[in-house]
Design a protein around this motif. Structure first.
Motif, mmCIF file in Angstrom:
data_model
loop_
_atom_site.group_PDB
_atom_site.id
_atom_site.type_symbol
_atom_site.label_atom_id
_atom_site.label_comp_id
_atom_site.label_asym_id
_atom_site.label_seq_id
_atom_site.Cartn_x
_atom_site.Cartn_y
_atom_site.Cartn_z
ATOM 1 N N GLN A 127 0.830 -1.207 0.000
ATOM 2 C CA GLN A 127 0.000 0.000 0.000
ATOM 3 C C GLN A 127 0.867 1.260 0.000
ATOM 4 O OE1 GLN A 127 -3.349 0.417 -0.219
ATOM 5 N NE2 GLN A 127 -3.501 -1.769 -0.595
ATOM 6 N N ASP B 252 -7.154 12.972 -13.971
ATOM 7 C CA ASP B 252 -6.408 11.887 -13.333
ATOM 8 C C ASP B 252 -6.383 12.071 -11.822
ATOM 9 O OD1 ASP B 252 -5.879 10.656 -15.749
ATOM 10 O OD2 ASP B 252 -3.884 11.567 -15.960
ATOM 11 N N ALA C 133 -9.631 10.986 -10.409
ATOM 12 C CA ALA C 133 -9.719 9.522 -10.390
ATOM 13 C C ALA C 133 -8.892 8.948 -9.239
ATOM 14 C CB ALA C 133 -9.250 8.948 -11.729
ATOM 15 N N ILE C 134 -7.708 9.510 -9.015
ATOM 16 C CA ILE C 134 -6.864 9.067 -7.902
ATOM 17 C C ILE C 134 -7.572 9.333 -6.578
ATOM 18 C CG2 ILE C 134 -4.723 9.566 -6.656
ATOM 19 C CD1 ILE C 134 -3.453 10.072 -9.479
ATOM 20 N N HIS C 135 -8.174 10.504 -6.460
ATOM 21 C CA HIS C 135 -8.915 10.845 -5.240
ATOM 22 C C HIS C 135 -10.012 9.818 -4.980
ATOM 23 C CE1 HIS C 135 -12.281 12.807 -3.130
ATOM 24 N NE2 HIS C 135 -11.315 13.301 -2.375
ATOM 25 N N ASP C 136 -10.794 9.518 -6.012
ATOM 26 C CA ASP C 136 -11.882 8.542 -5.861
ATOM 27 C C ASP C 136 -11.344 7.172 -5.459
ATOM 28 O OD1 ASP C 136 -13.660 10.541 -6.534
ATOM 29 O OD2 ASP C 136 -13.929 9.847 -8.607
ATOM 30 N N ARG C 137 -10.235 6.778 -6.071
ATOM 31 C CA ARG C 137 -9.620 5.486 -5.746
ATOM 32 C C ARG C 137 -9.183 5.440 -4.287
ATOM 33 N NH1 ARG C 137 -3.918 3.384 -8.297
ATOM 34 N NH2 ARG C 137 -3.719 1.537 -7.003
ATOM 35 N N LEU C 138 -8.535 6.506 -3.816
ATOM 36 C CA LEU C 138 -8.067 6.538 -2.427
ATOM 37 C C LEU C 138 -9.233 6.535 -1.444
ATOM 38 C CD1 LEU C 138 -5.075 9.030 -2.711
ATOM 39 C CD2 LEU C 138 -4.976 6.543 -2.437
ATOM 40 N N ARG D 18 -12.161 5.170 -1.935
ATOM 41 C CA ARG D 18 -12.698 3.794 -1.909
ATOM 42 C C ARG D 18 -11.793 2.863 -1.111
ATOM 43 N NH1 ARG D 18 -13.667 5.055 -7.230
ATOM 44 N NH2 ARG D 18 -11.896 3.810 -7.942
ATOM 45 N N GLN D 19 -10.484 3.009 -1.271
ATOM 46 C CA GLN D 19 -9.558 2.124 -0.549
ATOM 47 C C GLN D 19 -9.617 2.365 0.960
ATOM 48 O OE1 GLN D 19 -6.095 2.946 -3.220
ATOM 49 N NE2 GLN D 19 -5.803 0.747 -3.006
#
Length: 131
Positions: free
Chosen positions: A33, A51, A54-59, A61-62
């Motif tokens: 991680q 981008d 998208a990174i914000h959304d990914r983080l 969710r994680q």
């Protein structure tokens, strides 16, 4: 907050706190991680706004998935991430490189130039000496 810290140079200070937070997943998983977060941090300066979103959304969710597995970690997460209105903690050193004939401002908070603006190598709007 993670993205902001990565873009403003606060990632290394926050990284240690995130590493302690991720410890519940074990050494191997938390190391993966952190490597992923380091890779994101290195690529952010060149990333487009899309981008970054998208990174914000990914983080998000994680982190949400992590808290689903370990709900007792919510309070610790609040302690790890600085509050939105909280100034980041001061790094021990600040440096600027490759800035010959340029102006460098380093701040750990807001900069207010007032009504005169910031002048470098030009006469002030209010007259007087160069600033």
């Amino acid at each position: 907050m993670l993205i902001t810290e990565m873009l403003t140079g606060g990632w290394q200070l926050l990284r240690e706190r995130i590493a302690r937070f991720l410890r519940r997943d074990g050494q191997e998983t938390s190391s993966r991680q952190l490597e992923m977060l380091d890779e994101i941090e290195r690529g952010l300066p060149e990333a487009s706004e899309a981008d970054r979103a998208a990174i914000h959304d990914r983080l998000v969710r994680q982190i949400a998935a992590y808290l689903d597995r370990f709900p007792e970690m919510a309070d610790e997460l609040r302690e790890v991430l600085p509050a939105r209105d909280e100034a980041p903690s001061a790094p021990s050193t600040m440096a600027a490189y490759n800035n010959t004939n340029s102006q460098v401002l380093q701040s750990l908070g807001d900069i207010d130039a007032g009504d005169g603006g910031i002048n470098y190598g030009v006469p002030s709007r209010k007259g007087g000496a160069l600033r």
